[in-house]
Design a protein around this motif. Structure first.
Motif, PDB file in Angstrom:
ATOM      1  N   ASP A   1       0.843  -1.180   0.000  1.00 50.28           N
ATOM      2  CA  ASP A   1       0.000   0.000   0.000  1.00 50.28           C
ATOM      3  C   ASP A   1       0.883   1.237   0.000  1.00 50.28           C
ATOM      4  OD1 ASP A   1      -2.771   0.592   0.021  1.00 50.28           O
ATOM      5  OD2 ASP A   1      -2.430   1.618   1.918  1.00 50.28           O
ATOM      6  N   VAL A   2       0.345   2.349  -0.467  1.00 49.85           N
ATOM      7  CA  VAL A   2       1.133   3.586  -0.486  1.00 49.85           C
ATOM      8  C   VAL A   2       1.595   3.945   0.924  1.00 49.85           C
ATOM      9  CG1 VAL A   2       1.103   6.031  -1.097  1.00 49.85           C
ATOM     10  CG2 VAL A   2      -0.116   4.399  -2.498  1.00 49.85           C
ATOM     11  N   LYS A   3       0.743   3.655   1.919  1.00 50.37           N
ATOM     12  CA  LYS A   3       1.086   4.020   3.301  1.00 50.37           C
ATOM     13  C   LYS A   3       2.241   3.174   3.830  1.00 50.37           C
ATOM     14  CE  LYS A   3      -3.717   4.964   4.216  1.00 50.37           C
ATOM     15  NZ  LYS A   3      -4.473   3.823   3.705  1.00 50.37           N
ATOM     16  N   ASN A   4       2.335   1.918   3.349  1.00 43.69           N
ATOM     17  CA  ASN A   4       3.395   1.028   3.834  1.00 43.69           C
ATOM     18  C   ASN A   4       4.687   1.177   3.050  1.00 43.69           C
ATOM     19  OD1 ASN A   4       1.613  -0.030   5.648  1.00 43.69           O
ATOM     20  ND2 ASN A   4       0.998  -1.704   4.298  1.00 43.69           N
ATOM     21  N   LEU A   5       4.648   2.018   2.033  1.00 49.34           N
ATOM     22  CA  LEU A   5       5.771   2.105   1.113  1.00 49.34           C
ATOM     23  C   LEU A   5       7.073   2.468   1.824  1.00 49.34           C
ATOM     24  CD1 LEU A   5       5.771   1.680  -1.895  1.00 49.34           C
ATOM     25  CD2 LEU A   5       5.508   4.109  -2.218  1.00 49.34           C
ATOM     26  N   LYS A   6       6.959   3.372   2.787  1.00 49.22           N
ATOM     27  CA  LYS A   6       8.143   3.910   3.444  1.00 49.22           C
ATOM     28  C   LYS A   6       8.967   2.834   4.151  1.00 49.22           C
ATOM     29  CE  LYS A   6       8.665   8.595   5.020  1.00 49.22           C
ATOM     30  NZ  LYS A   6       8.062   9.651   5.826  1.00 49.22           N
ATOM     31  N   PRO A   7       8.366   2.088   5.118  1.00 52.22           N
ATOM     32  CA  PRO A   7       9.173   1.067   5.795  1.00 52.22           C
ATOM     33  C   PRO A   7       9.706  -0.001   4.841  1.00 52.22           C
ATOM     34  CG  PRO A   7       6.850   0.901   6.421  1.00 52.22           C
ATOM     35  CD  PRO A   7       7.011   2.184   5.693  1.00 52.22           C
ATOM     36  N   VAL A   8       8.893  -0.372   3.852  1.00 46.49           N
ATOM     37  CA  VAL A   8       9.328  -1.425   2.921  1.00 46.49           C
ATOM     38  C   VAL A   8      10.551  -0.967   2.134  1.00 46.49           C
ATOM     39  CG1 VAL A   8       8.645  -2.789   0.926  1.00 46.49           C
ATOM     40  CG2 VAL A   8       7.014  -2.385   2.748  1.00 46.49           C
ATOM     41  N   LEU A   9      10.506   0.285   1.667  1.00 44.78           N
ATOM     42  CA  LEU A   9      11.623   0.804   0.888  1.00 44.78           C
ATOM     43  C   LEU A   9      12.869   0.972   1.751  1.00 44.78           C
ATOM     44  CD1 LEU A   9       9.941   3.429  -1.403  1.00 44.78           C
ATOM     45  CD2 LEU A   9      11.205   1.435  -2.138  1.00 44.78           C
ATOM     46  N   ALA A  10      12.660   1.437   2.982  1.00 51.75           N
ATOM     47  CA  ALA A  10      13.793   1.615   3.883  1.00 51.75           C
ATOM     48  C   ALA A  10      14.473   0.266   4.134  1.00 51.75           C
ATOM     49  CB  ALA A  10      13.321   2.227   5.196  1.00 51.75           C
ATOM     50  N   GLU A  11      13.667  -0.776   4.253  1.00 52.92           N
ATOM     51  CA  GLU A  11      14.221  -2.107   4.478  1.00 52.92           C
ATOM     52  C   GLU A  11      15.025  -2.570   3.274  1.00 52.92           C
ATOM     53  OE1 GLU A  11      11.206  -5.016   5.459  1.00 52.92           O
ATOM     54  OE2 GLU A  11      12.657  -6.588   4.979  1.00 52.92           O
ATOM     55  N   LEU A  12      14.466  -2.321   2.078  1.00 57.82           N
ATOM     56  CA  LEU A  12      15.160  -2.726   0.856  1.00 57.82           C
ATOM     57  C   LEU A  12      16.499  -2.020   0.725  1.00 57.82           C
ATOM     58  CD1 LEU A  12      12.550  -2.925  -2.025  1.00 57.82           C
ATOM     59  CD2 LEU A  12      13.886  -4.771  -1.043  1.00 57.82           C
ATOM     60  N   ARG A  13      16.494  -0.739   1.089  1.00 58.09           N
ATOM     61  CA  ARG A  13      17.744   0.022   1.000  1.00 58.09           C
ATOM     62  C   ARG A  13      18.774  -0.561   1.970  1.00 58.09           C
ATOM     63  NH1 ARG A  13      17.827   6.440   1.571  1.00 58.09           N
ATOM     64  NH2 ARG A  13      16.621   5.970   3.420  1.00 58.09           N
ATOM     65  N   GLY A  14      18.305  -0.996   3.140  1.00 55.38           N
ATOM     66  CA  GLY A  14      19.203  -1.585   4.122  1.00 55.38           C
ATOM     67  C   GLY A  14      19.885  -2.848   3.631  1.00 55.38           C
ATOM     68  N   LYS A  15      19.250  -3.511   2.660  1.00 57.52           N
ATOM     69  CA  LYS A  15      19.821  -4.769   2.177  1.00 57.52           C
ATOM     70  C   LYS A  15      20.959  -4.565   1.193  1.00 57.52           C
ATOM     71  CE  LYS A  15      15.807  -7.774   2.570  1.00 57.52           C
ATOM     72  NZ  LYS A  15      14.636  -8.165   1.769  1.00 57.52           N
ATOM     73  N   LEU A  16      21.072  -3.363   0.636  1.00 57.17           N
ATOM     74  CA  LEU A  16      22.135  -3.117  -0.338  1.00 57.17           C
ATOM     75  C   LEU A  16      23.490  -3.031   0.365  1.00 57.17           C
ATOM     76  CD1 LEU A  16      20.595  -0.369  -2.614  1.00 57.17           C
ATOM     77  CD2 LEU A  16      20.926  -2.745  -3.199  1.00 57.17           C
ATOM     78  N   ALA A  17      24.555  -3.147  -0.443  1.00 50.75           N
ATOM     79  CA  ALA A  17      25.897  -3.006   0.115  1.00 50.75           C
ATOM     80  C   ALA A  17      26.044  -1.602   0.718  1.00 50.75           C
ATOM     81  CB  ALA A  17      26.927  -3.215  -0.980  1.00 50.75           C
ATOM     82  N   PRO A  18      26.701  -1.497   1.892  1.00 55.60           N
ATOM     83  CA  PRO A  18      26.759  -0.197   2.587  1.00 55.60           C
ATOM     84  C   PRO A  18      27.274   0.965   1.739  1.00 55.60           C
ATOM     85  CG  PRO A  18      27.610  -1.931   3.972  1.00 55.60           C
ATOM     86  CD  PRO A  18      27.332  -2.552   2.648  1.00 55.60           C
ATOM     87  N   ILE A  19      28.290   0.722   0.903  1.00 56.60           N
ATOM     88  CA  ILE A  19      28.819   1.852   0.121  1.00 56.60           C
ATOM     89  C   ILE A  19      27.814   2.333  -0.916  1.00 56.60           C
ATOM     90  CG2 ILE A  19      31.289   2.357  -0.166  1.00 56.60           C
ATOM     91  CD1 ILE A  19      31.316  -0.437  -1.677  1.00 56.60           C
ATOM     92  N   LEU A  20      26.904   1.469  -1.299  1.00 55.57           N
ATOM     93  CA  LEU A  20      25.986   1.838  -2.367  1.00 55.57           C
ATOM     94  C   LEU A  20      24.692   2.446  -1.837  1.00 55.57           C
ATOM     95  CD1 LEU A  20      26.362  -1.250  -4.699  1.00 55.57           C
ATOM     96  CD2 LEU A  20      27.368   0.991  -4.982  1.00 55.57           C
ATOM     97  N   GLN A  21      24.528   2.454  -0.531  1.00 53.93           N
ATOM     98  CA  GLN A  21      23.239   2.877  -0.001  1.00 53.93           C
ATOM     99  C   GLN A  21      22.897   4.335  -0.286  1.00 53.93           C
ATOM    100  OE1 GLN A  21      22.495   1.700   4.010  1.00 53.93           O
ATOM    101  NE2 GLN A  21      22.693  -0.464   3.524  1.00 53.93           N
ATOM    102  N   ASP A  22      23.925   5.183  -0.408  1.00 55.75           N
ATOM    103  CA  ASP A  22      23.646   6.582  -0.738  1.00 55.75           C
ATOM    104  C   ASP A  22      23.357   6.758  -2.213  1.00 55.75           C
ATOM    105  OD1 ASP A  22      24.363   6.961   1.841  1.00 55.75           O
ATOM    106  OD2 ASP A  22      26.442   7.476   1.353  1.00 55.75           O
ATOM    107  N   LYS A  23      23.844   5.806  -2.994  1.00 56.71           N
ATOM    108  CA  LYS A  23      23.709   5.962  -4.439  1.00 56.71           C
ATOM    109  C   LYS A  23      22.544   5.158  -4.979  1.00 56.71           C
ATOM    110  CE  LYS A  23      28.661   6.445  -4.975  1.00 56.71           C
ATOM    111  NZ  LYS A  23      29.849   5.640  -5.222  1.00 56.71           N
ATOM    112  N   VAL A  24      21.689   4.732  -4.083  1.00 59.65           N
ATOM    113  CA  VAL A  24      20.597   3.844  -4.489  1.00 59.65           C
ATOM    114  C   VAL A  24      19.757   4.470  -5.606  1.00 59.65           C
ATOM    115  CG1 VAL A  24      19.072   4.695  -2.675  1.00 59.65           C
ATOM    116  CG2 VAL A  24      18.668   2.470  -3.651  1.00 59.65           C
ATOM    117  N   MET A  25      19.399   3.630  -6.541  1.00 55.41           N
ATOM    118  CA  MET A  25      18.625   4.090  -7.687  1.00 55.41           C
ATOM    119  C   MET A  25      17.325   3.293  -7.701  1.00 55.41           C
ATOM    120  SD  MET A  25      20.365   5.094 -11.072  1.00 55.41           S
ATOM    121  CE  MET A  25      19.613   6.181 -12.238  1.00 55.41           C
ATOM    122  N   VAL A  26      16.242   3.993  -7.755  1.00 47.63           N
ATOM    123  CA  VAL A  26      14.954   3.305  -7.717  1.00 47.63           C
ATOM    124  C   VAL A  26      14.460   3.117  -9.147  1.00 47.63           C
ATOM    125  CG1 VAL A  26      12.610   3.370  -6.863  1.00 47.63           C
ATOM    126  CG2 VAL A  26      14.441   4.319  -5.509  1.00 47.63           C
ATOM    127  N   ALA A  27      14.279   1.869  -9.517  1.00 54.03           N
ATOM    128  CA  ALA A  27      13.809   1.561 -10.861  1.00 54.03           C
ATOM    129  C   ALA A  27      12.301   1.383 -10.823  1.00 54.03           C
ATOM    130  CB  ALA A  27      14.487   0.303 -11.372  1.00 54.03           C
TER     131      ALA A  27
END
Lengths: 157, 208
Positions: free
Chosen positions: A92-118
């Protein structure tokens, strides 16, 4: 002077095909390695719009968001209103925030600032849902996005 | 007892089996090739900050309604004409010569009622929440195409290569890092000549 005479007649020797399986196996392994079986089962229709002024996506820093109307077999269950899919379930649009934050956490630490949302959005979706996603991304400070498109041009056809 | 010699396994059909597998993988393989239009979202601004004032003539307003119709500068327009209209606007260079804002590389009509120079020119897209995504992408694509056209023209004139080709080469790795470093300042120069100023207004609720 028969020293250099061929032992057999002038017949052509048969081509040795013993290494054919090896060659085929090599090709086979190549395709086995390259093949990616789809990890995300699509729950939404996903016919991408066409564009030609495009850039390539760097996969290692990508987070995918799918959006569109539910696939035909889910229409009875979820209706035909546009939906967002992340991973393999609807979000849901309301749940988008925590889900996305979690996904970002799974990326390699150096890449977390450069995350690109497709954003893989079906072309028959309304823009409203995309606007909602973008607003959430701004709040999360994930500012780099890429609208995934199919090659071609909508105007030509 | 005499030892029986083990019969040799016939490996003749090995190739057939391998071929079968090969064809299976050939058919199922989809080499993923995700490409698209990249965009940088504006960060959320603190509410106290006043938005910068932009002169009306430096603003190119593209409106898309819920029927996917296009209103450009208050006139109805076909999508196929949008690219040229955007190029004309960006490349106008309306500031008179001698002023600090004069654009010496612009090849436009120099109409004083249109944009002063590419640096000041802002394209603003506003769409309805019910606009189709296909239309949205088409409009974005045409506007990016307008910028790419102008950047290519200038890089061709100044350096003899096309901006988009070099950018693509760096992205795909066809141009190695050492060479990419050489291109970078020149690319930045071109980007500065035609900075991409695409703004997106908050979409209106449908029917307004």
């Amino acid at each position: 002077m028969s020293k250099f005479k061929n032992k057999k007649g002038g017949e052509l020797p048969a081509v040795n095909t013993a290494s054919l399986p090896d060659i085929v196996f090599m090709l086979l392994f190549f395709f086995m390695v390259v093949t990616v079986l789809r990890q995300n089962d699509l729950l939404v229709k996903n016919e991408l719009p066409k564009a030609d002024q495009i850039e390539k996506l760097q996969k290692d820093r990508a987070v995918y968001i799918y959006a569109g109307k539910p696939s035909d077999r889910y229409v009875s269950q979820y209706g035909s209103e546009g939906k967002i899919q992340i991973g393999d379930k609807y979000t849901d649009v309301k749940n988008l925030k925590p889900v996305l934050a979690e996904l970002r956490g799974k990326l390699a630490p150096i890449l977390q600032d450069k995350v690109m949302v497709a954003l893989k959005v079906d072309k028959e979706t309304n823009t409203g849902i995309v606007t909602d996603i973008k607003q959430t991304l701004r709040e999360l400070n994930m500012l780099k996005i890429i609208y995934i498109t199919a090659p071609g041009n909508e105007i030509d056809n | 007892m005499a030892r029986r010699s083990t019969p040799e396994v016939n490996a003749g059909s090995m190739a057939d089996i391998a071929f079968l597998l090969l064809i299976f993988f050939l058919v199922t393989t989809t080499i993923e090739k995700d490409k698209g239009i990249a965009r940088q979202l504006p960060p959320i601004e603190p509410p106290t900050e006043k938005p910068p004032v932009i002169k009306q003539k430096n603003l190119f307003i593209v409106n898309v309604n819920k029927e996917d119709q296009l209103l450009v500068e208050e006139k109805l327009m076909e999508v196929k004409n949008l690219r040229q209209a955007a190029i004309d606007f960006l490349d106008n260079g309306g500031a008179s010569s001698g002023t600090a804002e004069y654009c010496n590389y612009c090849k436009g009509k120099r109409d004083i009622t249109s944009s002063d120079n590419p640096e000041k020119a802002v394209i603003s897209v506003q769409n309805d929440r019910l606009t189709s995504y296909a239309m949205y992408i088409t409009v974005q694509n045409e506007l990016v195409a307008a910028y790419n056209f102008l950047r290519n023209r200038e890089s061709q004139r100044k350096f003899g290569w096309k901006f988009t080709e070099i950018k693509n080469g760096i992205d795909t790795g066809d141009i190695n890092d050492a060479e990419a470093e050489k291109y970078k300042p020149k690319m930045e120069e071109i980007q500065k000549m035609y900075p991409m100023k695409l703004s997106e207004a908050e979409p209106k609720k449908s029917g307004q």
